[in-house]
Design an enzyme around this catalytic site. Sequence first.
Site, PDB file in Angstrom:
ATOM      1  N   LYS A  75       2.800   5.847 -10.205  1.00  0.00           N
ATOM      2  CA  LYS A  75       2.104   4.583  -9.952  1.00  0.00           C
ATOM      3  C   LYS A  75       2.115   3.689 -11.186  1.00  0.00           C
ATOM      4  CE  LYS A  75       0.148   3.424  -6.758  1.00  0.00           C
ATOM      5  NZ  LYS A  75       0.632   2.604  -5.606  1.00  0.00           N
ATOM      6  N   PHE A  82       0.820  -1.205   0.000  1.00  0.00           N
ATOM      7  CA  PHE A  82       0.000   0.000   0.000  1.00  0.00           C
ATOM      8  C   PHE A  82       0.861   1.265   0.000  1.00  0.00           C
ATOM      9  CE2 PHE A  82      -2.791  -3.076   2.174  1.00  0.00           C
ATOM     10  CZ  PHE A  82      -3.988  -2.865   1.532  1.00  0.00           C
ATOM     11  N   GLU A  97      -6.141   5.869 -11.780  1.00  0.00           N
ATOM     12  CA  GLU A  97      -5.588   7.078 -12.393  1.00  0.00           C
ATOM     13  C   GLU A  97      -4.472   6.784 -13.387  1.00  0.00           C
ATOM     14  OE1 GLU A  97      -5.067  10.601  -9.957  1.00  0.00           O
ATOM     15  OE2 GLU A  97      -6.160   9.631  -8.322  1.00  0.00           O
ATOM     16  N   THR A 146      -3.941   2.218  -8.791  1.00  0.00           N
ATOM     17  CA  THR A 146      -5.047   3.163  -8.895  1.00  0.00           C
ATOM     18  C   THR A 146      -5.558   3.238 -10.320  1.00  0.00           C
ATOM     19  OG1 THR A 146      -5.598   5.535  -8.772  1.00  0.00           O
ATOM     20  CG2 THR A 146      -3.313   4.980  -9.167  1.00  0.00           C
ATOM     21  N   TYR A 155       1.857  11.985  -9.824  1.00  0.00           N
ATOM     22  CA  TYR A 155       1.415  10.881  -8.975  1.00  0.00           C
ATOM     23  C   TYR A 155       1.039   9.670  -9.814  1.00  0.00           C
ATOM     24  CZ  TYR A 155      -2.028   7.939  -6.668  1.00  0.00           C
ATOM     25  OH  TYR A 155      -2.746   6.860  -6.216  1.00  0.00           O
ATOM     26  N   PRO A 173     -13.577  24.244  -0.926  1.00  0.00           N
ATOM     27  CA  PRO A 173     -12.976  24.516  -2.240  1.00  0.00           C
ATOM     28  C   PRO A 173     -13.337  23.442  -3.259  1.00  0.00           C
ATOM     29  CG  PRO A 173     -11.332  23.646  -0.730  1.00  0.00           C
ATOM     30  CD  PRO A 173     -12.578  23.824   0.073  1.00  0.00           C
TER      31      PRO A 173
END
Length: 377
Positions: free
Chosen positions: A189, A83, A162, A160, A185, A240
């Site tokens: 990954k 993880f 993404e 992920t 990021y 936001p």
Amino acid sequence: MTILVTGMAGFIGSNFVYYYLRRHPERRLIGLDNLTYAGNLDNLSRLTEEEKKRFAFIKGDICDTELVDRIFSENEIDGVINFAAESHVDRSIHDPQIFLKTNILGTQVLLNAAKKHWQLPDGKWRSLNSREGEETRRDHSPRRTNNEQRTTPKFLQISTDEVYGALGPTGFFTEKTPLDPHSPYSASKASADLIVKAYHDTFGLPVNITRCSNNYGPYQFPEKLIPLMINNALNHKPLPVYGDGKQIRDWLYVKDHCRAIDMVFDDGQSGEVYNIGGHNERENIYIVKRVIEILREKTGDGEINESLIKHVTDRLGHDRRYGIDPTKITQELGWKPTIMFDQGIEMTIDWYLNNREWVEGVISGEYLEFYNKNYKI
């Protein structure tokens, strides 16, 4: 079995430790975490005395080759569930280097250690000492389609959705979707995933990769969308929202994710990727408004309303839509999400309302100073 779980003091990692120790009372976990800003041992303060006997914590960095090798040397590690990662897109835009170091080089250090300690001189892989019976291991069905039991250690990389980039208004990510990351990021990954795949293709290392959609639930650090909105709304601070707020994400309750990881670790076919999605696509602005609505109902605080929403300049390279197709893990392993968003978001908000001290401690940073002083290798 003894399993090394890295990044276990973070959001998903800590939820997994609770799930796994309770699901498998015959197994032992060794947790490795560097306790950076998002890692917090308070996340595991609710382990029972019996569970603590089967859990050992080591403070350290997955990039520390000597430490990782020592953990493998001193323990008969039967599997790795990784993880550990820097995971916040905004932070990766501000400082990409730490993401490349932890997410890529750290993964490679773990892979090297697994290969070194699991591979026999003849190139084959060490066998597990024993396997538990079907009835004691799990009760979900169906099992692996070929009904074989895993007999070697395994490296499971937690990734992920993404890494796939962005979708248009229709369609879903499958395991065959080309990798097309758009942030430091997600690029880090994707790189780690490719290194894991290379260790399988080159050396035969038994591996799996899971790619999940957006997780939510207890113990999530309040920089992520849902806990940030909950905390800010309770304190009457601005909420936001990037751009028009119409970015779409597929939301997965963290316990459903933990269950999927458990199934892939035991029963996933070596070398395979499994997508894990929640069938819960929602626009960000919907999420924010729903959090406001539920909080106002639960607290009776009229100052929690949509006037707190503040649209801000959109994030650089912000992907418009993610959506996961989990057909493969459903058909091969029998997994499917059990907690839909309307139920999960209320459970999550209730948890944060009942754990305000945890949130305040995380934001203050006091826990980090304490654990850095008291947990050293």
